[in-house]
Write a protein that holds these residues in place. Structure first.
Motif, PDB file in Angstrom:
ATOM      1  N   GLY A  34       0.440  -1.865  -3.404  1.00 50.68           N
ATOM      2  CA  GLY A  34       0.123  -0.711  -2.581  1.00 50.68           C
ATOM      3  C   GLY A  34       0.781   0.544  -3.096  1.00 50.68           C
ATOM      4  N   LEU A  35       0.684   1.600  -2.286  1.00 48.49           N
ATOM      5  CA  LEU A  35       1.279   2.895  -2.617  1.00 48.49           C
ATOM      6  C   LEU A  35       2.523   3.084  -1.759  1.00 48.49           C
ATOM      7  CD1 LEU A  35       1.275   5.760  -3.823  1.00 48.49           C
ATOM      8  CD2 LEU A  35      -0.301   6.419  -1.995  1.00 48.49           C
ATOM      9  N   VAL A  36       3.679   3.283  -2.406  1.00 45.17           N
ATOM     10  CA  VAL A  36       4.938   3.473  -1.693  1.00 45.17           C
ATOM     11  C   VAL A  36       5.683   4.650  -2.313  1.00 45.17           C
ATOM     12  CG1 VAL A  36       5.153   1.044  -1.031  1.00 45.17           C
ATOM     13  CG2 VAL A  36       6.168   1.843  -3.179  1.00 45.17           C
TER      14      VAL A  36
ATOM     15  N   GLN B  30      -5.717 -11.787 -11.423  1.00 43.60           N
ATOM     16  CA  GLN B  30      -6.499 -10.568 -11.657  1.00 43.60           C
ATOM     17  C   GLN B  30      -5.659  -9.303 -11.525  1.00 43.60           C
ATOM     18  OE1 GLN B  30      -6.263 -12.025  -8.776  1.00 43.60           O
ATOM     19  NE2 GLN B  30      -5.956 -10.337  -7.347  1.00 43.60           N
ATOM     20  N   GLY B  31      -4.471  -9.426 -10.968  1.00 41.77           N
ATOM     21  CA  GLY B  31      -3.564  -8.290 -10.866  1.00 41.77           C
ATOM     22  C   GLY B  31      -3.643  -7.573  -9.537  1.00 41.77           C
ATOM     23  N   THR B  32      -2.542  -6.895  -9.200  1.00 41.37           N
ATOM     24  CA  THR B  32      -2.478  -6.076  -7.996  1.00 41.37           C
ATOM     25  C   THR B  32      -1.767  -4.771  -8.352  1.00 41.37           C
ATOM     26  OG1 THR B  32      -1.834  -6.029  -5.650  1.00 41.37           O
ATOM     27  CG2 THR B  32      -0.323  -7.138  -7.157  1.00 41.37           C
ATOM     28  N   GLN B  33      -2.299  -3.654  -7.869  1.00 42.91           N
ATOM     29  CA  GLN B  33      -1.775  -2.345  -8.242  1.00 42.91           C
ATOM     30  C   GLN B  33      -0.563  -1.981  -7.391  1.00 42.91           C
ATOM     31  OE1 GLN B  33      -2.952   0.055 -10.649  1.00 42.91           O
ATOM     32  NE2 GLN B  33      -0.989   1.039 -10.107  1.00 42.91           N
TER      33      GLN B  33
ATOM     34  N   LYS C  50      11.011   2.521  -8.244  1.00 42.58           N
ATOM     35  CA  LYS C  50      11.054   3.777  -8.980  1.00 42.58           C
ATOM     36  C   LYS C  50       9.642   4.131  -9.456  1.00 42.58           C
ATOM     37  CE  LYS C  50      15.567   2.438 -10.890  1.00 42.58           C
ATOM     38  NZ  LYS C  50      16.333   2.202 -12.146  1.00 42.58           N
ATOM     39  N   PRO C  51       9.380   5.397  -9.717  1.00 42.78           N
ATOM     40  CA  PRO C  51       8.054   5.765 -10.236  1.00 42.78           C
ATOM     41  C   PRO C  51       7.698   4.999 -11.509  1.00 42.78           C
ATOM     42  CG  PRO C  51       9.199   7.715  -9.495  1.00 42.78           C
ATOM     43  CD  PRO C  51      10.188   6.589  -9.400  1.00 42.78           C
TER      44      PRO C  51
ATOM     45  N   SER D 183      10.398  -0.640  -0.665  1.00 42.39           N
ATOM     46  CA  SER D 183      10.291  -2.036  -1.104  1.00 42.39           C
ATOM     47  C   SER D 183       8.868  -2.536  -0.940  1.00 42.39           C
ATOM     48  CB  SER D 183      11.233  -2.924  -0.280  1.00 42.39           C
ATOM     49  OG  SER D 183      12.583  -2.551  -0.454  1.00 42.39           O
ATOM     50  N   LEU D 184       8.521  -3.523  -1.736  1.00 38.70           N
ATOM     51  CA  LEU D 184       7.252  -4.242  -1.622  1.00 38.70           C
ATOM     52  C   LEU D 184       7.501  -5.698  -1.966  1.00 38.70           C
ATOM     53  CD1 LEU D 184       4.453  -2.131  -3.404  1.00 38.70           C
ATOM     54  CD2 LEU D 184       4.521  -2.770  -0.989  1.00 38.70           C
ATOM     55  N   ARG D 185       6.697  -6.578  -1.388  1.00 38.57           N
ATOM     56  CA  ARG D 185       6.751  -7.986  -1.780  1.00 38.57           C
ATOM     57  C   ARG D 185       5.366  -8.403  -2.254  1.00 38.57           C
ATOM     58  NH1 ARG D 185       8.034 -13.502   1.630  1.00 38.57           N
ATOM     59  NH2 ARG D 185       5.943 -13.066   2.442  1.00 38.57           N
ATOM     60  N   LEU D 186       5.307  -8.812  -3.500  1.00 37.34           N
ATOM     61  CA  LEU D 186       4.068  -9.324  -4.066  1.00 37.34           C
ATOM     62  C   LEU D 186       4.010 -10.836  -3.900  1.00 37.34           C
ATOM     63  CD1 LEU D 186       3.873  -7.329  -7.426  1.00 37.34           C
ATOM     64  CD2 LEU D 186       3.126  -6.647  -5.135  1.00 37.34           C
ATOM     65  N   SER D 187       2.796 -11.349  -3.722  1.00 40.11           N
ATOM     66  CA  SER D 187       2.581 -12.787  -3.607  1.00 40.11           C
ATOM     67  C   SER D 187       1.610 -13.230  -4.684  1.00 40.11           C
ATOM     68  CB  SER D 187       2.005 -13.142  -2.239  1.00 40.11           C
ATOM     69  OG  SER D 187       2.869 -12.763  -1.200  1.00 40.11           O
ATOM     70  N   CYS D 188       1.819 -14.442  -5.163  1.00 41.72           N
ATOM     71  CA  CYS D 188       0.921 -15.073  -6.121  1.00 41.72           C
ATOM     72  C   CYS D 188       0.595 -16.457  -5.581  1.00 41.72           C
ATOM     73  CB  CYS D 188       1.567 -15.165  -7.500  1.00 41.72           C
ATOM     74  SG  CYS D 188       0.610 -16.132  -8.698  1.00 41.72           S
TER      75      CYS D 188
END
Length: 124
Positions: A10-12, A116-119, A87-88, A17-22
């Motif tokens: 997502g956009l932060v 497939q990836g996540t932005q 960070k950016p 913080s973000l949590r990615l899942s696979c």
């Protein structure tokens, strides 16, 4: 057929913080390694972190040590990437990948299956 599905991007703002899942499916992943990689526009895909399926071994790129944490939930067949103090320069498409061996490689050529990836976009 192995399937890897990433989510959680997502956009932060910087510092968030973000949590990615696979989510992994298609076979048993016992004794395999799962890695997270990222690719920013115009740059090569780079290693971020890796974990053994048992969760007993982890490896991180120097650029994310102390900020990112990789973990696995065997019951859910899911690997997570907790990203703090973003960070950016963390802006990229994040991919998870599976290596059928036991070594936690940083080289993307060692990984056999890819999602497939996540932005992830971090604004300053």
């Amino acid at each position: 057929q192995v399937q890897l599905v990433e989510s959680g991007g997502g956009l932060v703002q910087a510092g968030d913080s973000l949590r990615l899942s696979c989510a992994a499916s298609g076979r048993s992943f016992f004794n395999y390694v799962v890695g997270w990689f990222r690719q920013a526009p115009g740059k090569e895909r780079e290693f971020v972190a890796a974990i053994s399926w048992s969760g007993g071994s982890t490896r991180y790129a120097d650029s994310v040590k102390g900020r990112f944490t990789i973990s696995v939930d065997n019951a859910k067949n899911t690997v997570y990437l907790q990203m703090n103090s973003l960070k950016p320069e963390d802006t990229a498409v994040y991919y998870c990948a599976v290596d059928r061996g036991r070594t936690l490689y940083e080289e993307r050529g060692k990984y056999d299956y890819w999602g497939q990836g996540t932005q992830v976009t971090v604004s300053s």
